[in-house]
Scaffold this active site. Structure first.
Site, PDB file in Angstrom:
ATOM      1  N   GLU A 156      28.449  33.462  41.943  1.00 43.40           N
ATOM      2  CA  GLU A 156      28.812  34.590  40.695  1.00 43.40           C
ATOM      3  C   GLU A 156      28.109  33.814  39.616  1.00 43.40           C
ATOM      4  OE1 GLU A 156      30.939  35.010  44.096  1.00 43.40           O
ATOM      5  OE2 GLU A 156      31.042  33.389  43.071  1.00 43.40           O
ATOM      6  N   GLN A 182      33.914  40.621  44.087  1.00 38.07           N
ATOM      7  CA  GLN A 182      34.578  41.168  45.156  1.00 38.07           C
ATOM      8  C   GLN A 182      36.207  40.865  45.137  1.00 38.07           C
ATOM      9  OE1 GLN A 182      32.698  39.572  48.700  1.00 38.07           O
ATOM     10  NE2 GLN A 182      31.130  41.270  48.815  1.00 38.07           N
ATOM     11  N   HIS A 240      43.577  35.141  45.390  1.00 39.65           N
ATOM     12  CA  HIS A 240      43.113  36.172  45.415  1.00 39.65           C
ATOM     13  C   HIS A 240      43.611  37.327  44.974  1.00 39.65           C
ATOM     14  CE1 HIS A 240      41.121  33.603  48.474  1.00 39.65           C
ATOM     15  NE2 HIS A 240      40.013  34.524  48.482  1.00 39.65           N
TER      16      HIS A 240
END
Length: 320
Positions: free
Chosen positions: A58, A80, A128
């Site tokens: 990233e 994502q 996440h």
């Protein structure tokens, strides 16, 4: 009737931007396959030189996108999961955001960062499930959280055209939303809130996917409480005038914010309401709790996120 899904709306905004402006390009992991739905079919249509599958870094492709923006491109990058924003915070907050300010506008960074599936995704555990939109609003970057497919299209279209870096959060809780679209899709101005439902008793400000819970609560309570549902859409710059105007009608405030309580967007909205002098009752907020992360266990996961029941209870408390 034409039903438009939230991911398809983002996909269409990207496709229209790529078709209209050769300076637009898309970078990210697996964007060729379109795993998140945002970029599905775009590489086949526009080529791998404009829809670029990047290595698993990233920091690398965010830095490349910033460099491309500085020399005249309009890159869109897809991250994502929201926690990946922490990996590129230096590039975004300390570089992309500040180039224009530190050069007196001589350098521009028209970069768009799209984060699909942020927040409210059950079972994705601690690393996440963050929803750090308040962090980017605090930094002063343009920060967007559309709740509906038409707003997702319109805000992404505006973000890509903007000469400043923009972060657009696409909450997981909104990805399943479908909207009956009868009018042409058009850009939505950055910095303008939307009243989804007018009311007179209490203003319920909801961010992202929580707009749909807020509308359900407003409908359920309609026989006894008139709830105005206000969607900021843009968290920075915040449409303070729209909030003040709503409070002039209702004089009561509840905020639904799917992020941590301390220093979150809800706190900023409550402060703005207090400064307006419009309130006749203490404002309330429904947020995630502080000092915790969302666990993997589904029951605990759901217990820590703002719920429809919590919104209903807060509204009823506000109008007592």
């Amino acid at each position: 009737m034409t039903l438009l899904s939230y991911p398809k709306a983002l996909n269409r905004a990207l496709a229209d931007a790529l078709a209209d402006d050769p300076a637009v390009c898309v970078l990210g992991e697996d964007v060729g396959a379109g795993l998140a739905g945002l970029t599905l079919g775009l590489q086949q249509r526009f080529g791998s030189d404009r829809v670029v599958d990047t290595p698993l870094s990233e920091q690398a492709f965010t830095s490349a996108a910033i460099g491309a923006a500085l020399v005249g491109m309009r890159p869109v990058i897809e991250l994502q999961i929201p926690s990946l924003l922490y990996l590129v915070l230096e590039q975004l907050a300390n570089q992309a955001h500040k180039f224009s300010l530190m050069t007196g506008g001589q350098a521009r960074v028209p970069l768009t960062v799209v984060v699909p599936g942020s927040g409210s995704r059950s079972g994705w555990a601690g690393q996440h499930s963050d929803h750090p939109y308040s962090l980017f609003a605090h930094i002063g970057m343009k920060t967007l959280v559309p709740a509906t497919p038409s707003d997702a299209y319109g805000l992404l279209a505006s973000a890509i055209r903007d000469d400043d870096p923009v972060v657009l959060f696409a909450p997981a809780g909104a990805l399943a939303v479908r909207e009956d679209v009868t009018a042409p899709l058009v850009p939505v101005p950055i910095g303008r809130a939307r009243v989804h439902r007018p009311g007179t008793d209490v203003t319920l400000v909801a961010v992202g996917h929580l707009v749909h819970d807020a509308l359900a609560v407003a409908e359920e309570l309609a026989p006894e409480v008139s709830v105005e549902v206000l969607d900021p859409r843009t968290l920075y710059p915040l449409d303070r005038a729209a909030l003040t105007a709503s409070l002039a009608r209702t004089r009561r405030l509840v905020v639904a914010d799917d992020s941590n309580r301390t220093s979150g967007l809800a706190a900023e909205l409550l402060a703005t309401a207090a400064e307006s002098g419009r309130l006749s009752a203490p404002p309330l907020r429904v947020t995630r709790p502080d000092g915790t992360v969302l666990p993997f266990a589904p029951a605990l996961d759901r217990a820590l996120q703002p719920s429809r029941d919590a919104l209903r209870d807060a509204v009823l408390t506000a109008v007592k």
